[in-house]
Design a protein around this motif. Structure first.
Motif, PDB file in Angstrom:
ATOM      1  N   PHE A  22      -8.929  -3.468   0.422  1.00 38.00           N
ATOM      2  CA  PHE A  22      -8.652  -2.194  -0.257  1.00 38.00           C
ATOM      3  C   PHE A  22      -7.189  -1.788  -0.076  1.00 38.00           C
ATOM      4  CE2 PHE A  22     -13.355  -1.116   0.502  1.00 38.00           C
ATOM      5  CZ  PHE A  22     -13.703  -1.739  -0.688  1.00 38.00           C
ATOM      6  N   ALA A  23      -6.697  -1.921   1.171  1.00 35.97           N
ATOM      7  CA  ALA A  23      -5.303  -1.540   1.440  1.00 35.97           C
ATOM      8  C   ALA A  23      -4.335  -2.426   0.664  1.00 35.97           C
ATOM      9  CB  ALA A  23      -5.025  -1.624   2.940  1.00 35.97           C
ATOM     10  N   PHE A  24      -4.650  -3.712   0.584  1.00 37.54           N
ATOM     11  CA  PHE A  24      -3.784  -4.640  -0.137  1.00 37.54           C
ATOM     12  C   PHE A  24      -3.748  -4.307  -1.639  1.00 37.54           C
ATOM     13  CE2 PHE A  24      -3.435  -8.679  -2.523  1.00 37.54           C
ATOM     14  CZ  PHE A  24      -2.136  -9.021  -2.175  1.00 37.54           C
ATOM     15  N   CYS A  25      -4.915  -4.025  -2.211  1.00 34.00           N
ATOM     16  CA  CYS A  25      -4.967  -3.683  -3.635  1.00 34.00           C
ATOM     17  C   CYS A  25      -4.170  -2.413  -3.929  1.00 34.00           C
ATOM     18  CB  CYS A  25      -6.422  -3.512  -4.078  1.00 34.00           C
ATOM     19  SG  CYS A  25      -7.363  -5.046  -4.123  1.00 34.00           S
ATOM     20  N   GLU A  26      -4.296  -1.421  -3.059  1.00 32.90           N
ATOM     21  CA  GLU A  26      -3.548  -0.181  -3.257  1.00 32.90           C
ATOM     22  C   GLU A  26      -2.047  -0.437  -3.177  1.00 32.90           C
ATOM     23  OE1 GLU A  26      -4.932   2.586  -0.381  1.00 32.90           O
ATOM     24  OE2 GLU A  26      -6.931   2.819  -1.287  1.00 32.90           O
ATOM     25  N   HIS A  27      -1.650  -1.319  -2.241  1.00 35.12           N
ATOM     26  CA  HIS A  27      -0.223  -1.609  -2.085  1.00 35.12           C
ATOM     27  C   HIS A  27       0.322  -2.331  -3.316  1.00 35.12           C
ATOM     28  CE1 HIS A  27       3.464  -2.134   0.206  1.00 35.12           C
ATOM     29  NE2 HIS A  27       3.490  -3.414  -0.181  1.00 35.12           N
ATOM     30  N   ILE A  28      -0.435  -3.289  -3.841  1.00 37.22           N
ATOM     31  CA  ILE A  28       0.029  -4.026  -5.021  1.00 37.22           C
ATOM     32  C   ILE A  28       0.089  -3.097  -6.235  1.00 37.22           C
ATOM     33  CG2 ILE A  28      -0.543  -5.885  -6.635  1.00 37.22           C
ATOM     34  CD1 ILE A  28       0.561  -6.869  -4.014  1.00 37.22           C
ATOM     35  N   GLN A  29      -0.889  -2.200  -6.367  1.00 40.89           N
ATOM     36  CA  GLN A  29      -0.875  -1.270  -7.493  1.00 40.89           C
ATOM     37  C   GLN A  29       0.314  -0.322  -7.415  1.00 40.89           C
ATOM     38  OE1 GLN A  29      -4.785   0.399  -7.108  1.00 40.89           O
ATOM     39  NE2 GLN A  29      -5.769  -1.254  -8.282  1.00 40.89           N
ATOM     40  N   ALA A  30       0.718   0.017  -6.177  1.00 43.72           N
ATOM     41  CA  ALA A  30       1.881   0.885  -6.012  1.00 43.72           C
ATOM     42  C   ALA A  30       3.196   0.115  -6.166  1.00 43.72           C
ATOM     43  CB  ALA A  30       1.836   1.565  -4.639  1.00 43.72           C
ATOM     44  N   ASN A  31       3.130  -1.204  -5.940  1.00 46.76           N
ATOM     45  CA  ASN A  31       4.319  -2.052  -6.064  1.00 46.76           C
ATOM     46  C   ASN A  31       3.970  -3.256  -6.941  1.00 46.76           C
ATOM     47  OD1 ASN A  31       6.220  -0.869  -3.727  1.00 46.76           O
ATOM     48  ND2 ASN A  31       4.125  -1.002  -2.927  1.00 46.76           N
ATOM     49  N   PRO A  32       3.809  -3.053  -8.223  1.00 53.06           N
ATOM     50  CA  PRO A  32       3.322  -4.129  -9.107  1.00 53.06           C
ATOM     51  C   PRO A  32       4.227  -5.352  -9.162  1.00 53.06           C
ATOM     52  CG  PRO A  32       4.145  -2.252 -10.371  1.00 53.06           C
ATOM     53  CD  PRO A  32       4.081  -1.806  -8.961  1.00 53.06           C
ATOM     54  N   HIS A  33       5.495  -5.220  -8.768  1.00 57.47           N
ATOM     55  CA  HIS A  33       6.385  -6.384  -8.793  1.00 57.47           C
ATOM     56  C   HIS A  33       6.017  -7.420  -7.735  1.00 57.47           C
ATOM     57  CE1 HIS A  33       8.033  -3.808  -5.641  1.00 57.47           C
ATOM     58  NE2 HIS A  33       8.648  -4.881  -5.157  1.00 57.47           N
ATOM     59  N   LEU A  34       5.202  -7.014  -6.741  1.00 51.29           N
ATOM     60  CA  LEU A  34       4.810  -7.949  -5.686  1.00 51.29           C
ATOM     61  C   LEU A  34       3.650  -8.851  -6.108  1.00 51.29           C
ATOM     62  CD1 LEU A  34       4.941  -5.636  -2.523  1.00 51.29           C
ATOM     63  CD2 LEU A  34       6.688  -7.219  -3.366  1.00 51.29           C
TER      64      LEU A  34
END
Length: 703
Positions: A62-74
């Motif tokens: 869940f934390a990883f998905c939220e981080h990627i959604q906040a930083n889509p370039h990653l």
């Protein structure tokens, strides 16, 4: 390399070279440190750090998905993902990671529920839609899989090209619905386009499920790696590979084959059967990877000292049927770095053609400390003080000089080296092994002088008489044999019902008249060497190691794992006295007389060494300080010191004057089994369970 670069104030290599090094780095911690010190490489290093993601729990997902959604370039930077199958949610993971090409499904923390309970049909549908970029799938530490469920996940990733199955706990036994199973195989054959398949577990590699998977993928596989044992039941994989010979065109793409197995005769027989019967038209590169824990087992299979077994020859001939054969030996336990060449030479004797072609290799972690590659079983000094001989479970004998350097080493037996004994003139060395009793001339490049056959089973112990005229050996059948040391002819076979178990030790009295023999869970027998008959039986002593005669040959000190230390009359066989039992709280592992015969020491599992008055049995001193059980102890020839070897990994040197510890040697990294002073008292040697052997001039370390 990265550590060196990180410590440089101004890198002297071109940035292109440094970037190439970064690309090949697999140490994330070092790479992070390096990134902080080299800002110019931060973008490249950061890309590498996020290319492989390991999600340890559902919260991490869940934390990883939220981080990627906040930083889509990653998202596009992630290429590999490791995740517990129970935590896998293909949407949004597959959706937000467009360049993901490899997934590893792993079971963590005891997740051993059957595979069918983990994934709903919607998950497979999602994988089919969003997992088109997945090329590599690894399944590790899974449990209770069925062939049907394995097939579902393989079909879900329709562009899958590489499959690795490792450390799978088991496959669920398949039912009797043969028609349904064949339908699955047919569907896999039509849709699955695997180019590489690796099944690393030996026992798993011969299951029916793996055979069906091979049957499904045989029309597209280019690389195949299997751990294949030989099953006493039906050998599914061997049967499939060999039975497809008439229609071998189905295996046309296969070019690389690796067969992995544990080293035993049945497994190798199955491998030979496959190599002789499986010859796809384009198969050129065949590698046999032998896996074993210790190098000694390898030499045992290959025929022992300087010999080639029939099965070894058959293995080489089977491999040579292919244009590019290779054999590797993957050793679990580390091998001494300076002995890699030695082992390659020994293996080359047994596989000469593969050695000449450069297709024989030993793969193992290296260890730079001196010693053997397995447990040190025995350590003895030559009477002339020139050599130390050690024998090991790696089937070798090593001769060391007084500086602790190897002077000679050789494979001596087809099994463990159990015992070593120098002749009194130091001209010969006797070795007892699992296969035979052998005599060597250590001065002539370890030339084998004689093999003394006759023992039924293994030979456990050997000893030379003080005058050098006879040699004694004890075996697993409970008998003792006495040999003429000049002609090596058998003189006596000493058999008595009191020896119902292995004879683990034989020991001559200093005057050469008496011979003591015995072993664990047994009595100690005293034999009259001249007449070759039983003299006395010391009952219920259950000696742990070799007992010790006093210098006058009138008394015998015996250590027992029953917490007893006793001195017995050699003439009458009666107990003179037993030392106070309460002084040792655990079993006694070793005993020794001082050179003048006035004192006796006892080493114990209770982590102490006790010094006793040999004439009265009174406790003189207790040497305490070890943090593990004491395995062996010896008086120095001068009588002023005692050396002890312990399972705490240390050798301690004690002062007899006040019982204080004069020095502690900590070079060993495992249980220290043996310790011995040279006859002249100049050196102190020790051998450990990890194979290390150290010869030291001990007086240089005195405080």
């Amino acid at each position: 390399m990265l550590n060196w670069l990180a410590n440089m104030k101004s890198p002297m290599l071109p940035w292109e070279v440094i970037e190439r090094i970064v690309s090949h780095c697999d140490d994330s911690q070092t790479l992070r440190s390096f990134t902080l010190s080299c800002r110019q490489l931060y973008p490249r290093s950061f890309c590498f750090l996020v290319a492989r993601i390991d999600l340890m729990s559902r919260d991490d997902v869940f934390a990883f998905c939220e981080h990627i959604q906040a930083n889509p370039h990653l998202g596009p930077l992630v290429q590999e993902l490791t995740i517990d199958l129970a935590d896998f949610a293909p949407f949004p993971l597959l959706y937000i990671l467009p360049n993901l090409s490899q997934i590893t499904f792993i079971s963590r923390g005891g997740h051993y529920a059957p595979f069918s309970h983990r994934m709903h049909q919607s998950i497979f549908a999602c994988c089919q839609r969003f997992g088109t970029g997945i090329r590599t799938l690894r399944l590790t530490r899974m449990n209770s899989w069925t062939f049907q469920n394995l097939s579902r996940i393989l079909l879900a990733f329709k562009n899958l090209r590489v499959l690795v199955i490792e450390d799978v706990h088991k496959f669920v036994e398949m039912g009797g619905n043969t028609g349904h199973t064949q339908a699955i195989v047919q569907r896999l054959s039509q849709q699955l386009r695997l180019q590489s398949l690796a099944v690393t577990d030996e026992w798993l590699g011969d299951t029916r499920e793996v055979a069906l998977l091979l049957e499904s993928a045989q029309s597209s596989l280019e690389r195949l790696s299997l751990g294949v044992p030989y099953s006493e039941k039906e050998s599914y994989v061997a049967h499939l590979l060999i039975s497809t010979q008439p229609t071998i065109s189905t295996w046309t793409p296969l070019r690389f084959l690796t067969l992995k197995t544990r080293l035993n005769s049945k497994d190798i027989a199955g491998i030979i059967e496959i190599l002789n019967g499986f010859h796809p038209p384009n198969l050129k590169h065949v590698t046999l990877d032998m896996k074993l824990d210790a190098i000694g087992k390898l030499i045992q299979w290959m025929g022992g000292a300087g010999r080639q077994s029939r099965q070894c020859h058959q293995t080489e001939q089977a491999l040579l049927q292919f244009p590019h054969p290779e054999i590797t030996f993957s050793i679990k336990n580390p091998i001494r770095s300076y002995r890699i060449g030695f082992w390659n030479h020994e293996l080359g004797i047994r596989l000469p053609i593969l050695r000449e072609r450069g297709k024989l290799s030993v793969i193992s972690q290296s260890d730079k400390t001196p010693g053997h590659d397995a447990w040190v079983q025995c350590l003895v000094y030559s009477p002339d003080n020139k050599r130390v001989a050690t024998g090991s479970n790696d089937n070798t004998i090593i001769l060391w000089d007084k500086e602790g350097q190897i002077s000679r080493q050789w494979v001596a037996h087809a099994g463990n080296i159990r015992s070593l004994a120098f002749s009194p003139d130091s001209q010969y060395l006797a070795s007892a092994g699992e296969d035979e009793l052998a005599i060597w001339n250590p001065s002539r490049s370890a030339h084998e002088v004689a093999k003394l056959d006759g023992h039924i089973g293994s030979v456990n112990s050997c000893a030379w008489s003080p005058d050098g005229t006879v040699l004694a050996s004890g075996g697993s059948s409970g008998e003792v044999r006495v040999w003429d040391a000049r002609t090596f002819q058998l003189l006596h076979v000493l058999v008595d019902p009191h020896h119902s178990h292995n004879v683990w030790f034989v020991c001559f009295s200093p005057d050469g008249r008496w011979l003591a023999s015995g072993g664990w869970h047994d009595n100690c027998c005293l034999w009259d060497v001249v007449v070759g008959k039983l003299h006395k039986v010391l009952r219920d002593v259950e000696p742990f190691r070799t007992p010790a005669f006093n210098p006058e040959s009138t008394c015998l000190a015996v250590a027992s794992h029953l917490r007893m230390v006793g001195i017995w009359s050699v003439q009458t066989g009666e107990s003179l006295f037993e030392f106070e039992l309460e002084q040792h709280t655990m079993g006694v592992s070793d005993v020794a007389f001082s050179l003048d015969g006035k004192l006796v020491l006892s080493a114990s599992y209770d982590m102490t060494v006790k010094i006793w008055d040999a004439s009265s049995g009174v406790l003189v001193s207790s040497l305490e300080g070890h943090t593990g059980r004491v395995n062996a102890a010896r008086f120095s020839p001068c009588g002023s010191y005692v050396a002890s070897a312990s399972q705490d990994g240390t050798v301690r040197l004690w002062k007899m004057s006040d019982g204080s510890c004069a020095s502690i040697f900590t070079e060993h990294k495992d249980f220290v089994q043996y310790v011995a002073f040279s006859p002249d008292g100049d050196t102190l040697s020790s051998g450990a369970a990890d194979g290390t052997v150290l010869v030291r001039r001990w007086r240089e370390f005195l405080a």
